[in-house]
Design an enzyme around this catalytic site. Structure first.
Site, PDB file in Angstrom:
ATOM      1  N   ASP A 251       0.850  -1.102   0.048  1.00  0.00           N
ATOM      2  CA  ASP A 251      -0.036  -0.069   0.130  1.00  0.00           C
ATOM      3  C   ASP A 251       0.948   1.313   0.094  1.00  0.00           C
ATOM      4  OD1 ASP A 251       0.796  -0.852   2.686  1.00  0.00           O
ATOM      5  OD2 ASP A 251      -0.663   0.502   3.228  1.00  0.00           O
TER       6      ASP A 251
ATOM      7  N   GLU B 192       0.125  -1.370   5.677  1.00  0.00           N
ATOM      8  CA  GLU B 192       1.159  -0.922   6.403  1.00  0.00           C
ATOM      9  C   GLU B 192       1.078   0.453   6.969  1.00  0.00           C
ATOM     10  OE1 GLU B 192       5.210   1.076   7.663  1.00  0.00           O
ATOM     11  OE2 GLU B 192       3.638   1.607   6.104  1.00  0.00           O
TER      12      GLU B 192
END
Length: 487
Positions: free
Chosen positions: A79, A146
């Site tokens: 991400d 994350e």
């Protein structure tokens, strides 16, 4: 997409970064990038596993002659932080990142670049598809989410990974080798109120704070960068009492891990006080701009009259409680480490403030490498916001990563760095949240290290990655692969 990107060296990394940046990959919206990395692994004929959380593991056997080395885990997160300038037209759910080359830097056109952690992902992809590189057995671990909770790392169960050494490719200074990081906790304050109607004879104004650099709320919190929410509150605090200003709305900041760059407040004043207020506010504004001229030269604080006056405002007591609470709430560095030189131990980012339709929401991210200090600051914030009558909750708690100065893989990296660059690397612990601490809970015996190329301005539209640093990073990691210790 700028085709010049594909000509950069090493082409194997930039080709994969280019392909990755065509895929929208916001935290908690990673379905398309998960499918992208799954397809990549399967196209190479490699074992590709996706766990129930959404993490993807791609396994590649050791090359000939490397079978006696310890297995490694190459890890990066899929991400990226989605941030853009207010005047940039861009749809993160549909558009690929528009990349540009500016000297030694690759950056994006008005948005975050996704080098955090896309360069790490692209590097792992380059290693997986290479037929020339020598390496031990590899588990390539691509985690999700994350940036907004580390749910991928939390969700990775023990027994999935087979490697004994983890190389995390998610730090942002090519002179550093990271052996520890901060933990964090989200602090959220909420308060409901009953709106009041605006009386006749009031004019509407919009106050806008913009032009700040913003940045990573961990790695750049020590730089004294302007926080749009705190600056907006200073303008309101310094001017509201003497002119009958009443607050209608505030919308400031965005993600918890980004230092807020912009804030907009809608206010009303008695018509006869408007010019007096603007004159008084300008004195406050000029003082604030003078304070930040060295670190945020682009700061603008603009006051405009609204065509349509807001119809509701906060009750006066709620307004005063809010302004005083935000003024009192700590933002920035709280404590420096007593054990590591120049390391921020504990900090807070007042990341997001929204006031509208009878509800106040304030979102913070509190970080620390010391658990007790983290909650000392979190409780100080909780107490501050409770004094304004807000309900305060903690969530998203994640642990830090305790440094191991005797790490075997650390010695390997230090030796290679000194041999390649004829100087010692900086061995550090960082104030960002890395996944190593979380992953270590289910893999307690794993030897872990973190390193990466130089990236500046992460989590902001100023994000950029150094081309020469990526070349340095690529040479470094290739040498690491052939020097992994024997079993």
């Amino acid at each position: 997409m700028n085709q010049e990107i594909l000509q950069l060296q090493p082409q194997s990394i930039w080709k994969n970064f280019n392909a990755l940046n065509a895929v929208p990959r916001a935290s908690k919206k990673e379905e398309r990038v998960i499918a992208f990395i799954q397809d990549f692994g399967k196209s190479l004929g490699l074992e590709t596993i996706t766990d129930k959380t959404g993490n993807v593991v791609i396994r590649k056997p050791a090359t000939a002659g490397m079978e006696d080395r310890k297995g490694i885990v190459l890890q990066s997160h899929l991400d990226m932080v989605h941030q853009k300038n207010n005047d940039t037209v861009f749809d993160f759910d549909a558009d690929g990142i528009r990349m540009l080359i500016d000297g030694d830097w690759v950056k994006a056109d008005g948005t975050t670049l996704g080098a955090d952690n896309g360069i790490g992902v692209a590097t792992i992809m380059a290693i997986l598809e290479s037929k020339e590189l020598a390496h031990p057995a590899i588990d390539a671990l691509f985690t999700i989410d994350e940036e907004t909770g580390m749910t991928g790392a939390f969700g990775l169960e023990g027994g999935v990974l087979q490697g004994e050494i983890l190389l995390n490719l998610d730090t942002e200074d090519d002179t550093e080798i990271d052996i520890g990081c901060a933990g964090g906790v989200d602090v959220t304050a909420t308060k409901s109120y009953s709106s009041e109607p605006v009386l006749n004879g009031y004019a509407g104004l919009t106050i806008t704070v913009k032009g700040l650099n913003g940045g990573h709320s961990g790695m750049e919190i020590h730089k004294g960068l302007g926080n749009a929410n705190k600056i907006m509150n200073r303008v309101l605090f310094g001017t509201h009492a003497g002119f009958g200003l009443r607050l209608s709305e505030i919308k400031g900041g965005g993600l918890r891990n980004a230092i807020p760059r912009e804030s907009v407040a809608k206010v009303v004043l008695p018509q006869e006080q408007v010019q007096h207020f603007i004159s008084a506010a300008d004195i406050v504004i000029q003082a604030i701009k003078a304070e930040y001229k060295s670190v945020d030269a682009g700061l603008e604080i603009v006051i405009d009259q609204q065509e349509h006056t807001p119809v509701t405002i906060l009750p006066l007591d709620v307004q005063e409680q809010l302004i005083k609470a935000v003024y009192a709430a700590h933002n920035g560095v709280y404590r420096m480490s007593a054990d590591f030189a120049d390391l921020v131990e504990t900090s807070n980012n007042i990341a997001n403030i929204e006031v509208k339709d009878g509800k106040i929401t304030i979102k913070c991210l509190t970080r620390s490498s010391v658990e007790s200090s983290k909650y000392d600051l979190a409780n100080a914030l909780k107490s501050t916001f409770e004094l304004m009558g807000a309900e305060v909750g903690f969530s998203g708690d994640y642990p830090g990563w305790t440094p191991d100065a005797n790490s075997q893989i650390l010695q390997v990296l230090k030796d290679i760095y000194e041999k390649q660059y004829h100087e010692k690397p900086e061995v550090v612990a960082c104030h960002a949240g890395l996944e190593c601490g979380i992953l270590g809970r289910n893999y307690p015996g794993m030897d872990m290290i973190s390193f990466g190329p130089t990236i500046l301005g992460a989590h902001s539209p100023a994000e950029r990655v150094s081309i020469s640093s990526v070349q340095k990073f690529w040479a470094f990691i290739q040498e690491i692969l052939v020097n992994i210790p024997k079993k």
